[in-house]
Write a protein that holds these residues in place. Structure first.
Motif, PDB file in Angstrom:
ATOM      1  N   UNK A  54       0.846  -1.185   0.000  1.00 37.34           N
ATOM      2  CA  UNK A  54       0.000   0.000   0.000  1.00 37.34           C
ATOM      3  C   UNK A  54       0.887   1.242   0.000  1.00 37.34           C
ATOM      4  N   UNK A  55       0.559   2.228  -0.832  1.00 41.36           N
ATOM      5  CA  UNK A  55       1.272   3.502  -0.889  1.00 41.36           C
ATOM      6  C   UNK A  55       0.257   4.621  -0.692  1.00 41.36           C
ATOM      7  N   UNK A  56       0.700   5.769  -0.206  1.00 41.10           N
ATOM      8  CA  UNK A  56      -0.245   6.867   0.005  1.00 41.10           C
ATOM      9  C   UNK A  56      -0.757   7.424  -1.321  1.00 41.10           C
ATOM     10  N   UNK A  57       0.050   7.322  -2.369  1.00 39.54           N
ATOM     11  CA  UNK A  57      -0.392   7.687  -3.713  1.00 39.54           C
ATOM     12  C   UNK A  57      -0.111   6.488  -4.607  1.00 39.54           C
ATOM     13  N   UNK A  58      -1.158   5.946  -5.177  1.00 38.56           N
ATOM     14  CA  UNK A  58      -1.021   4.726  -5.976  1.00 38.56           C
ATOM     15  C   UNK A  58      -1.469   4.967  -7.404  1.00 38.56           C
ATOM     16  N   UNK A  59      -0.840   4.248  -8.307  1.00 40.33           N
ATOM     17  CA  UNK A  59      -1.263   4.295  -9.708  1.00 40.33           C
ATOM     18  C   UNK A  59      -2.361   3.259  -9.911  1.00 40.33           C
ATOM     19  N   UNK A  60      -3.048   3.393 -11.026  1.00 36.09           N
ATOM     20  CA  UNK A  60      -4.081   2.398 -11.340  1.00 36.09           C
ATOM     21  C   UNK A  60      -3.442   1.034 -11.572  1.00 36.09           C
ATOM     22  N   UNK A  61      -2.205   1.023 -12.029  1.00 31.25           N
ATOM     23  CA  UNK A  61      -1.488  -0.245 -12.213  1.00 31.25           C
ATOM     24  C   UNK A  61      -1.264  -0.941 -10.877  1.00 31.25           C
ATOM     25  N   UNK A  62      -0.969  -0.137  -9.817  1.00 28.87           N
ATOM     26  CA  UNK A  62      -0.803  -0.714  -8.475  1.00 28.87           C
ATOM     27  C   UNK A  62      -2.093  -1.413  -8.028  1.00 28.87           C
ATOM     28  N   UNK A  63      -3.202  -0.725  -8.223  1.00 29.47           N
ATOM     29  CA  UNK A  63      -4.502  -1.292  -7.831  1.00 29.47           C
ATOM     30  C   UNK A  63      -4.809  -2.543  -8.646  1.00 29.47           C
ATOM     31  N   UNK A  64      -4.587  -2.471  -9.947  1.00 29.55           N
ATOM     32  CA  UNK A  64      -4.873  -3.623 -10.804  1.00 29.55           C
ATOM     33  C   UNK A  64      -4.008  -4.810 -10.395  1.00 29.55           C
ATOM     34  N   UNK A  65      -2.769  -4.531 -10.046  1.00 32.95           N
ATOM     35  CA  UNK A  65      -1.866  -5.600  -9.613  1.00 32.95           C
ATOM     36  C   UNK A  65      -2.394  -6.271  -8.346  1.00 32.95           C
ATOM     37  N   UNK A  66      -2.872  -5.483  -7.400  1.00 30.63           N
ATOM     38  CA  UNK A  66      -3.438  -6.080  -6.177  1.00 30.63           C
ATOM     39  C   UNK A  66      -4.674  -6.912  -6.490  1.00 30.63           C
ATOM     40  N   UNK A  67      -5.501  -6.419  -7.385  1.00 33.25           N
ATOM     41  CA  UNK A  67      -6.692  -7.183  -7.764  1.00 33.25           C
ATOM     42  C   UNK A  67      -6.301  -8.492  -8.442  1.00 33.25           C
ATOM     43  N   UNK A  68      -5.280  -8.442  -9.285  1.00 36.06           N
ATOM     44  CA  UNK A  68      -4.833  -9.657  -9.959  1.00 36.06           C
ATOM     45  C   UNK A  68      -4.240 -10.658  -8.978  1.00 36.06           C
ATOM     46  N   UNK A  69      -3.726 -10.175  -7.853  1.00 37.70           N
ATOM     47  CA  UNK A  69      -3.225 -11.060  -6.805  1.00 37.70           C
ATOM     48  C   UNK A  69      -4.381 -11.731  -6.075  1.00 37.70           C
TER      49      UNK A  69
END
Length: 178
Positions: free
Chosen positions: A47-62
């Protein structure tokens, strides 16, 4: 005859000893290789205080279920289209609704109409005691741009990527814009 038997016994002992030596060397080599192997166990993104949509998508893919996505845009805009699974919490009701429905330690991704609106909403949540709040940079538009899953009234009419590989349709769309 006993000399031949003795020679055979010696040869057998030497072969056995040779096999044991080779076996030990192979076992040592394997152990050494294992000890020198880099750690390859993948870890999910943090988790980061500012995240990219790629970060979110990566978590969802996990397949991580332990986070919440909040859309702080107005209800009509949310209904028109939003990130799949996002909860609508308009900014004027955000803190009260979040306090009544989310744990303060829950990972939360928040997005608004603009990055400034997103930052303001995230700041409100942090001040209200929420510990893990990430501002989703680029919001819904950035999410759609990477082909993230969406839902809503407009989104159901034109699924994300419906014509991505239809070259004829894309050329016709471009020609009509000229």
């Amino acid at each position: 005859m006993s000399n031949i038997s003795e020679n055979l016994e010696n040869a057998k002992d030497k072969i056995t000893e040779g096999v044991e030596n080779v076996t030990n060397k192979v076992a040592d080599s394997i152990k050494g290789a294992k000890d020198n192997m880099p750690e390859v166990t993948p870890t999910p993104p943090g988790m980061k205080s500012q995240s990219s949509v790629e970060d979110l998508k990566s978590r969802l893919e996990w397949g991580e279920p332990a986070f919440t996505i909040l859309d702080v845009r107005d209800r009509e805009t949310f209904n028109d289209g939003h990130i799949m699974g996002a909860m609508a919490m308009p900014v004027d009701q955000l803190v009260d609704r979040a306090k009544s429905s989310l744990e303060p330690s829950r990972d939360i991704y928040v997005y608004g109409e603009t990055d400034e609106a997103t930052a303001s909403a995230a700041s409100s949540l942090r001040q209200a005691g929420f510990e893990c709040v990430a501002e989703l940079k680029g919001g819904f538009a950035a999410w759609k741009a990477i082909g993230g899953a969406t839902e809503g009234v407009s989104e159901s009419r034109t699924p994300a990527g419906a014509d991505d590989y239809n070259v004829v349709s894309r050329l016709q769309d471009e020609a009509s814009k000229s």
